[in-house]
Scaffold this motif. Sequence first.
Motif, PDB file in Angstrom:
ATOM      1  N   ALA A 192       2.408  17.105 -38.422  1.00 35.37           N
ATOM      2  CA  ALA A 192       2.937  15.786 -38.050  1.00 35.37           C
ATOM      3  C   ALA A 192       2.751  15.509 -36.558  1.00 35.37           C
ATOM      4  CB  ALA A 192       4.416  15.704 -38.408  1.00 35.37           C
ATOM      5  N   HIS A 193       2.862  14.235 -36.206  1.00 32.90           N
ATOM      6  CA  HIS A 193       2.968  13.851 -34.794  1.00 32.90           C
ATOM      7  C   HIS A 193       4.452  13.792 -34.462  1.00 32.90           C
ATOM      8  CE1 HIS A 193       3.434  11.022 -31.393  1.00 32.90           C
ATOM      9  NE2 HIS A 193       2.407  11.720 -30.932  1.00 32.90           N
ATOM     10  N   VAL A 194       4.868  14.478 -33.419  1.00 34.19           N
ATOM     11  CA  VAL A 194       6.286  14.632 -33.115  1.00 34.19           C
ATOM     12  C   VAL A 194       6.612  14.036 -31.754  1.00 34.19           C
ATOM     13  CG1 VAL A 194       8.140  16.296 -32.692  1.00 34.19           C
ATOM     14  CG2 VAL A 194       6.491  16.715 -34.531  1.00 34.19           C
ATOM     15  N   VAL A 195       7.699  13.245 -31.731  1.00 30.42           N
ATOM     16  CA  VAL A 195       8.274  12.770 -30.474  1.00 30.42           C
ATOM     17  C   VAL A 195       9.637  13.441 -30.331  1.00 30.42           C
ATOM     18  CG1 VAL A 195       9.082  10.796 -29.131  1.00 30.42           C
ATOM     19  CG2 VAL A 195       7.089  10.548 -30.646  1.00 30.42           C
ATOM     20  N   LEU A 196       9.801  14.200 -29.268  1.00 30.30           N
ATOM     21  CA  LEU A 196      11.033  14.951 -29.021  1.00 30.30           C
ATOM     22  C   LEU A 196      11.780  14.271 -27.885  1.00 30.30           C
ATOM     23  CD1 LEU A 196      12.513  17.486 -30.009  1.00 30.30           C
ATOM     24  CD2 LEU A 196      11.144  18.832 -28.406  1.00 30.30           C
ATOM     25  N   VAL A 197      13.039  13.912 -28.144  1.00 30.05           N
ATOM     26  CA  VAL A 197      13.830  13.138 -27.183  1.00 30.05           C
ATOM     27  C   VAL A 197      15.029  13.964 -26.725  1.00 30.05           C
ATOM     28  CG1 VAL A 197      15.083  10.980 -26.784  1.00 30.05           C
ATOM     29  CG2 VAL A 197      13.182  11.036 -28.439  1.00 30.05           C
ATOM     30  N   ASP A 198      15.226  14.044 -25.416  1.00 25.27           N
ATOM     31  CA  ASP A 198      16.392  14.751 -24.887  1.00 25.27           C
ATOM     32  C   ASP A 198      16.635  14.259 -23.466  1.00 25.27           C
ATOM     33  OD1 ASP A 198      17.976  17.487 -25.829  1.00 25.27           O
ATOM     34  OD2 ASP A 198      17.961  17.242 -23.652  1.00 25.27           O
ATOM     35  N   LYS A 199      17.893  14.343 -23.015  1.00 28.29           N
ATOM     36  CA  LYS A 199      18.221  13.910 -21.652  1.00 28.29           C
ATOM     37  C   LYS A 199      17.871  14.971 -20.614  1.00 28.29           C
ATOM     38  CE  LYS A 199      23.089  15.331 -21.959  1.00 28.29           C
ATOM     39  NZ  LYS A 199      24.502  14.872 -21.908  1.00 28.29           N
ATOM     40  N   ASN A 200      17.543  16.188 -21.077  1.00 24.56           N
ATOM     41  CA  ASN A 200      17.219  17.293 -20.187  1.00 24.56           C
ATOM     42  C   ASN A 200      15.705  17.392 -20.025  1.00 24.56           C
ATOM     43  OD1 ASN A 200      16.688  19.849 -19.028  1.00 24.56           O
ATOM     44  ND2 ASN A 200      18.596  20.693 -19.828  1.00 24.56           N
ATOM     45  N   ALA A 201      15.193  16.884 -18.920  1.00 27.77           N
ATOM     46  CA  ALA A 201      13.744  16.849 -18.687  1.00 27.77           C
ATOM     47  C   ALA A 201      13.149  18.252 -18.609  1.00 27.77           C
ATOM     48  CB  ALA A 201      13.447  16.067 -17.409  1.00 27.77           C
ATOM     49  N   SER A 202      13.889  19.193 -18.044  1.00 25.04           N
ATOM     50  CA  SER A 202      13.387  20.571 -17.919  1.00 25.04           C
ATOM     51  C   SER A 202      13.191  21.199 -19.293  1.00 25.04           C
ATOM     52  CB  SER A 202      14.361  21.421 -17.098  1.00 25.04           C
ATOM     53  OG  SER A 202      14.493  20.898 -15.800  1.00 25.04           O
ATOM     54  N   LYS A 203      14.134  20.944 -20.197  1.00 20.44           N
ATOM     55  CA  LYS A 203      14.026  21.487 -21.551  1.00 20.44           C
ATOM     56  C   LYS A 203      12.803  20.903 -22.265  1.00 20.44           C
ATOM     57  CE  LYS A 203      17.917  21.933 -23.800  1.00 20.44           C
ATOM     58  NZ  LYS A 203      19.128  21.547 -24.582  1.00 20.44           N
ATOM     59  N   LEU A 204      12.597  19.615 -22.091  1.00 22.20           N
ATOM     60  CA  LEU A 204      11.429  18.969 -22.703  1.00 22.20           C
ATOM     61  C   LEU A 204      10.131  19.553 -22.162  1.00 22.20           C
ATOM     62  CD1 LEU A 204      12.567  15.220 -22.755  1.00 22.20           C
ATOM     63  CD2 LEU A 204      12.447  16.798 -24.702  1.00 22.20           C
ATOM     64  N   GLU A 205      10.095  19.796 -20.866  1.00 23.40           N
ATOM     65  CA  GLU A 205       8.911  20.364 -20.241  1.00 23.40           C
ATOM     66  C   GLU A 205       8.623  21.760 -20.784  1.00 23.40           C
ATOM     67  OE1 GLU A 205       5.587  19.741 -18.188  1.00 23.40           O
ATOM     68  OE2 GLU A 205       7.221  18.290 -18.346  1.00 23.40           O
ATOM     69  N   PHE A 206       9.692  22.544 -20.943  1.00 20.17           N
ATOM     70  CA  PHE A 206       9.539  23.900 -21.485  1.00 20.17           C
ATOM     71  C   PHE A 206       8.970  23.849 -22.901  1.00 20.17           C
ATOM     72  CE2 PHE A 206      11.442  27.102 -24.315  1.00 20.17           C
ATOM     73  CZ  PHE A 206      10.867  28.249 -23.788  1.00 20.17           C
ATOM     74  N   LEU A 207       9.514  22.956 -23.744  1.00 22.20           N
ATOM     75  CA  LEU A 207       9.062  22.886 -25.130  1.00 22.20           C
ATOM     76  C   LEU A 207       7.648  22.321 -25.235  1.00 22.20           C
ATOM     77  CD1 LEU A 207      12.388  21.741 -26.829  1.00 22.20           C
ATOM     78  CD2 LEU A 207      11.269  23.965 -27.044  1.00 22.20           C
ATOM     79  N   LYS A 208       7.295  21.457 -24.316  1.00 25.16           N
ATOM     80  CA  LYS A 208       5.923  20.938 -24.297  1.00 25.16           C
ATOM     81  C   LYS A 208       4.939  22.071 -24.032  1.00 25.16           C
ATOM     82  CE  LYS A 208       3.798  16.586 -23.045  1.00 25.16           C
ATOM     83  NZ  LYS A 208       3.885  15.359 -22.225  1.00 25.16           N
ATOM     84  N   SER A 224      16.519   7.295 -21.971  1.00 22.17           N
ATOM     85  CA  SER A 224      16.504   6.090 -21.139  1.00 22.17           C
ATOM     86  C   SER A 224      15.115   5.448 -21.074  1.00 22.17           C
ATOM     87  CB  SER A 224      16.967   6.440 -19.722  1.00 22.17           C
ATOM     88  OG  SER A 224      16.142   7.470 -19.170  1.00 22.17           O
ATOM     89  N   ASP A 225      14.131   6.126 -21.605  1.00 24.64           N
ATOM     90  CA  ASP A 225      12.745   5.645 -21.531  1.00 24.64           C
ATOM     91  C   ASP A 225      12.595   4.334 -22.295  1.00 24.64           C
ATOM     92  OD1 ASP A 225       9.803   5.398 -22.157  1.00 24.64           O
ATOM     93  OD2 ASP A 225       9.755   7.296 -21.052  1.00 24.64           O
ATOM     94  N   ILE A 226      11.827   3.442 -21.751  1.00 26.15           N
ATOM     95  CA  ILE A 226      11.599   2.132 -22.377  1.00 26.15           C
ATOM     96  C   ILE A 226      10.945   2.271 -23.746  1.00 26.15           C
ATOM     97  CG2 ILE A 226       9.307   1.775 -21.330  1.00 26.15           C
ATOM     98  CD1 ILE A 226      10.184  -1.180 -20.906  1.00 26.15           C
ATOM     99  N   ASN A 227      10.259   3.402 -23.986  1.00 27.06           N
ATOM    100  CA  ASN A 227       9.555   3.604 -25.255  1.00 27.06           C
ATOM    101  C   ASN A 227      10.419   4.257 -26.337  1.00 27.06           C
ATOM    102  OD1 ASN A 227       6.951   2.593 -24.457  1.00 27.06           O
ATOM    103  ND2 ASN A 227       6.725   4.420 -23.189  1.00 27.06           N
ATOM    104  N   PHE A 228      11.690   4.573 -26.012  1.00 28.48           N
ATOM    105  CA  PHE A 228      12.555   5.250 -26.976  1.00 28.48           C
ATOM    106  C   PHE A 228      12.737   4.410 -28.237  1.00 28.48           C
ATOM    107  CE2 PHE A 228      17.156   6.247 -28.166  1.00 28.48           C
ATOM    108  CZ  PHE A 228      16.822   7.347 -28.933  1.00 28.48           C
ATOM    109  N   GLU A 229      13.052   3.118 -28.064  1.00 27.76           N
ATOM    110  CA  GLU A 229      13.264   2.270 -29.237  1.00 27.76           C
ATOM    111  C   GLU A 229      11.983   2.104 -30.034  1.00 27.76           C
ATOM    112  OE1 GLU A 229      14.504  -2.308 -30.095  1.00 27.76           O
ATOM    113  OE2 GLU A 229      16.037  -1.043 -29.146  1.00 27.76           O
ATOM    114  N   ARG A 230      10.871   1.986 -29.352  1.00 28.07           N
ATOM    115  CA  ARG A 230       9.598   1.837 -30.069  1.00 28.07           C
ATOM    116  C   ARG A 230       9.325   3.078 -30.926  1.00 28.07           C
ATOM    117  NH1 ARG A 230       3.924   1.503 -26.971  1.00 28.07           N
ATOM    118  NH2 ARG A 230       4.632  -0.549 -26.297  1.00 28.07           N
ATOM    119  N   ALA A 231       9.634   4.260 -30.392  1.00 29.53           N
ATOM    120  CA  ALA A 231       9.431   5.506 -31.143  1.00 29.53           C
ATOM    121  C   ALA A 231      10.258   5.500 -32.420  1.00 29.53           C
ATOM    122  CB  ALA A 231       9.788   6.704 -30.269  1.00 29.53           C
ATOM    123  N   ILE A 232      11.498   5.023 -32.321  1.00 27.71           N
ATOM    124  CA  ILE A 232      12.371   4.962 -33.501  1.00 27.71           C
ATOM    125  C   ILE A 232      11.802   3.986 -34.531  1.00 27.71           C
ATOM    126  CG2 ILE A 232      14.661   4.238 -34.328  1.00 27.71           C
ATOM    127  CD1 ILE A 232      15.727   5.250 -31.578  1.00 27.71           C
TER     128      ILE A 232
END
Length: 373
Positions: A192-208, A224-232
């Motif tokens: 699948a194509h996955v979009v992972l959302v979290d308020k912790n940027a460091s955690k996202l960077e690690f998982l990337k 808070s990203d402007i693209n969050f709603e579009r992803a949903i």
Amino acid sequence: MLIGVPKEIKEEEYRVGLTPNGAKALIAAGHKVFVESEAGEGSGFPDEEYKSAGAEVLSSAKEVWQKAEMIIKVKEPQQSEFNFLKPNLILFTYLHLAAFPELTKILQDKNVTSIDYATVELEDESLPLLKPMSEVAGKLAVQVGAHFLEKKHGGRGILLGGTEKTSPANVVIVGAGTVGSNAAEVALGMGAHVVLVDKNASKLEFLKGKFGHCGGRLSTLLPSDINFERAIIEAHLLIGAVLVAGDRAPKVVSEEQVKKMKKGSVIVDVAIDQGGCIETSKVTSHKNPVFVLHDVIHYCVPNMPGTVPRTSTLALTQETLPYALEIADKGFVAAVKENQALYKGVNVYKGKIVYQKLAEVFKEEFVALESLF
């Protein structure tokens, strides 16, 4: 100490709070273990294995609760078990009390010493007794989502991984903790194509970095990203994986956003144990696992790991047994004085709420646990 292991009675719950090997370890340490008949059957542990371990198998739940000084369970007491609760009983189980005001009040009124697996917390803020079930729930969330995306189950008719010439499904995971990272691993593994959302940027960077081998199929976003709603809106499968230990889950996806999702899309709200993190979520069960709202399938089963009880019981009890041994060996007061992680697991003691976030949820007085010793 006298330790009781009743059979779980929550709908479609097949896990058990203690394995025969766990009973054997407690008995070897000088304790007595009472197990309700057939308590382990759903996880593949027959009564004979408990008997061979030295436990006493009793015919009724009432006997187990009456004899025990400490009850080891998996899920919170159900209404039919409330009458078994008694003063000074040590209850060691998943409680998730922020979602259960009635149970919280009963535990207070009956002076039950209530320890929640979900709030036992190490110095690094990790939750060792929640982690194994979060791993299971995260992996299951993708399996369940893929199942309900099938047309015959009311879904959009999408194959998660697509094919060589068709696009994979869009999976949006809100929350990048243990549930979210395990869900991402399985979804990416299925193509699948996955979009992972979290308020912790460091955690996202690690998982990337961790999932960098997946050919660019993982994207990350801050809420808070402007693209969050579009992803949903573009999601075929939306997984809610937000946790605030001991508190109700915040609503991070609104009903208006759900209304904009594609017909036949699927929501799996793993945070439903704590009230759910998606505004349209409401509790379902293994027997009736889904409902449809705004043409979107919602799966909101609070005890997801109960559907794979053998794996779940083995994973859970490996983590809970050392704490159970510590409580039994030292007694409750000495154990929590010496083990700060266990101290944080105590939610109700001597009729008082001693876990601060829980007191805040119910707008009740918080009493420091040490002041009650």
